[in-house]
Write an enzyme that holds these catalytic residues in place. Structure first.
Site, short mmCIF file in Angstrom:
data_model
loop_
_atom_site.label_atom_id
_atom_site.label_comp_id
_atom_site.label_asym_id
_atom_site.label_seq_id
_atom_site.Cartn_x
_atom_site.Cartn_y
_atom_site.Cartn_z
N LYS A 80 -58.26 28.13 44.59
CA LYS A 80 -59.63 27.68 44.30
C LYS A 80 -60.42 28.82 43.68
O LYS A 80 -60.07 29.99 43.87
CB LYS A 80 -60.30 27.18 45.60
CG LYS A 80 -60.41 28.27 46.64
CD LYS A 80 -60.96 27.74 47.94
CE LYS A 80 -61.08 28.84 48.96
NZ LYS A 80 -61.95 29.95 48.58
N ASP A 119 -57.87 31.71 52.92
CA ASP A 119 -58.04 32.98 52.19
C ASP A 119 -57.66 34.25 52.97
O ASP A 119 -58.41 35.24 52.96
CB ASP A 119 -59.51 33.12 51.73
CG ASP A 119 -59.95 32.02 50.77
OD1 ASP A 119 -59.15 31.14 50.45
OD2 ASP A 119 -61.13 32.04 50.36
N CYS A 123 -66.15 30.88 53.15
CA CYS A 123 -65.13 29.87 52.81
C CYS A 123 -64.73 29.00 54.00
O CYS A 123 -64.45 27.82 53.83
CB CYS A 123 -63.94 30.53 52.15
SG CYS A 123 -64.39 31.15 50.50
C1 VGL Z 1 -65.07 34.22 50.00
C2 VGL Z 1 -66.93 35.18 49.05
C3 VGL Z 1 -66.36 35.05 47.80
C4 VGL Z 1 -64.39 33.77 51.25
C5 VGL Z 1 -64.51 34.08 48.75
O1 VGL Z 1 -63.15 33.61 51.24
O2 VGL Z 1 -65.10 33.58 52.27
N1 VGL Z 1 -66.30 34.75 50.13
N2 VGL Z 1 -65.14 34.50 47.66
#
Ligand code: VGL
Ligand code: ZN
Length: 206
Positions: free
Chosen positions: A110, A12, A155
């Protein structure tokens, strides 16, 4: 093919988690040069991308009267509510423009189901719905994973736990991650990662 070589999983690294994004992680963009250097050392690299429809169940804006960073109970369990972030097809969901990993083989999106969040790259937040990544990696002969990206305590940590449970060797590269750190979540994440047998490394060890 060298099946014994570890694969790098980059979690991410998107505008939404960097300064100016929907859910900025402190110094999120600081991972970019570190990960660019690290990724050049891996033949196999997989990227993940948080990829929510608008109105996603994890957004506080989808729950009237609720504020970001509150936790609510959904049918699959507790859910932290987040500011809107990484909505499909928006700039917020794009990878950071300076992330440079042209040799990455796969991008796993995702969190795309409207009613289930997915911190982990392997299982959605109901802990039952697989993303398909375990099978993909196994079919590639991967047994060892090195993890980096955003955010360490959400994540990255959830992906590390699930990767261990699936039987992969897992190393998390600390200086190639940044954390949200909500109510001690970073300490808790490292404690649980250590207990799960996750190794902790620095990028200059590669
Ligand atoms: C994430 C919170 C919500 C992350 C993704 O990538 O850690 N955290 N969505
Ligand atoms: Zn998200």
């Amino acid at each position: 093919m060298n099946a014994a070589a570890p694969a790098l999983l980059v979690i991410d690294v998107q505008n939404g988690f960097c300064t100016g994004g929907g859910l900025p992680v402190p110094d999120g963009e600081g991972v970019v040069p570190v990960i660019n250097r690290l990724a050049a050392k891996f033949a196999q690299v997989v990227l993940t991308q948080d990829w929510h429809p608008s109105g996603h169940v994890s957004f506080a804006s989808s729950h009237p009267g609720r504020q970001p960073f509150e936790t609510i109970n959904l049918d699959y369990g507790p859910q932290v509510l987040w500011p809107d972030h990484c909505v499909q097809g928006t700039r917020d969901a794009d990878f950071h423009p300076e992330l440079h990993i042209p040799h990455a083989q796969a991008i796993l999106r995702k969190g795309w189901r409207a009613g289930i969040d997915s911190y982990s790259a392997f299982f959605e937040a109901d802990r039952r719905t697989p993303t398909g990544l375990t099978g993909y990696l196994r079919e590639q002969g991967v047994r060892e994973l090195v993890l980096c990206g955003l955010a360490t305590d959400f994540c990255v940590a959830w992906s590390a736990w699930d990767a261990r449970a699936a039987g992969f060797g897992v190393t998390v590269v600390e200086d190639a991650c940044r954390a949200i750190d909500l109510d001690g979540s970073l300490d808790q994440a490292w404690t649980k990662m250590r207990a799960a047998g996750v190794r902790r490394a620095m990028s200059d060890e590669f």
